[in-house]
Scaffold this motif. Sequence first.
Motif, PDB file in Angstrom:
ATOM      1  N   ARG A  48       3.357  -8.941   7.964  1.00 51.73           N
ATOM      2  CA  ARG A  48       4.742  -9.306   7.630  1.00 51.73           C
ATOM      3  C   ARG A  48       5.217  -8.650   6.341  1.00 51.73           C
ATOM      4  N   GLY A  49       4.289  -8.193   5.505  1.00 53.04           N
ATOM      5  CA  GLY A  49       4.664  -7.562   4.250  1.00 53.04           C
ATOM      6  C   GLY A  49       4.907  -6.066   4.409  1.00 53.04           C
ATOM      7  N   ASN A  51       3.807  -2.198   4.534  1.00 49.83           N
ATOM      8  CA  ASN A  51       2.667  -1.395   4.965  1.00 49.83           C
ATOM      9  C   ASN A  51       2.986   0.075   4.689  1.00 49.83           C
ATOM     10  N   GLY A  71       6.232  -6.498   9.641  1.00 47.01           N
ATOM     11  CA  GLY A  71       6.995  -6.057   8.478  1.00 47.01           C
ATOM     12  C   GLY A  71       7.354  -4.586   8.519  1.00 47.01           C
ATOM     13  N   SER A 117       3.045  -3.673  -4.521  1.00 49.59           N
ATOM     14  CA  SER A 117       3.921  -4.354  -3.556  1.00 49.59           C
ATOM     15  C   SER A 117       3.433  -4.280  -2.121  1.00 49.59           C
ATOM     16  N   ASP A 119       1.039  -4.761   1.175  1.00 53.22           N
ATOM     17  CA  ASP A 119       0.028  -5.638   1.768  1.00 53.22           C
ATOM     18  C   ASP A 119      -1.061  -4.844   2.470  1.00 53.22           C
ATOM     19  N   LYS A 166      -1.241  -4.830  -3.388  1.00 53.39           N
ATOM     20  CA  LYS A 166      -1.350  -6.125  -4.059  1.00 53.39           C
ATOM     21  C   LYS A 166      -2.826  -6.445  -4.289  1.00 53.39           C
TER      22      LYS A 166
END
Length: 253
Positions: A48-49, A51, A71, A117, A119, A166
Amino acid sequence: MKVDLLPDERIDMLYNDDVHIIQSKEVFSFSLDAVLLANFAQPRKNGRGLNVDLGAGNGAVSLFMAHKVAGQIVGVEIQERLADMATRSVQMNDLTDKITIINKDMRDIFTDIRPGSADMVVSNPPYFTVDNENTVMHEDEHYAIARHEIKADLDLVTYTAKKLLKNKAHFFMVHRPDRLFEILESLQKNHLAPKRIQFVYPKAGEPANVLLIDAIKDGALTGATILPPIVTHNDDDTYTKAVWDIYEGKSNG
């Protein structure tokens, strides 16, 4: 969406024809390695973050991963021609709302992508050093840059991945087993701890020719797993069932 093709370009299809990708034998074509990497990558929380695909080439890995992440995907490609091919493939697959291609040197992307930022970061980087005695530098500039560390070397790729990720996020890379110890050293130098390693063999009984590695940022150096091997070809040079399952989207890594 319909897109225009250059004279040397063609459209290939993958995942039961769900993914269309622009290829050119004159400039660049993705290999099985890209398919293996996209299958190997395991996004956290359904992806969802953010990539990031470092060294995106013609967009193959980004396109092949699109179905498994919820995401955004940002592909970074230094070569203008390949970035253009990737952008048109994204448009052709109606994925402009999910995939963005940036035509920049990865050293210069931090105004576009905020450090810390991402994931997940994936990369199918150049495999060979410029002075590698066992390979011949391709005369075509596009192939030479894609295969040899002319614009980006191993340390730059791992450093960029570390800077983008992150804390506790994952970096997935495909590379060559003969550089395993360099890879492990570079990952450790950039605080990326290997967690899963998988060797890929061209045929049963032959030495591995591809390495898949999953590393976690600021993770413990213990707890690594060597996964079962992948054999890509039968004795008659046809793909094994495991590889066909990946090509058809039946495997989840």
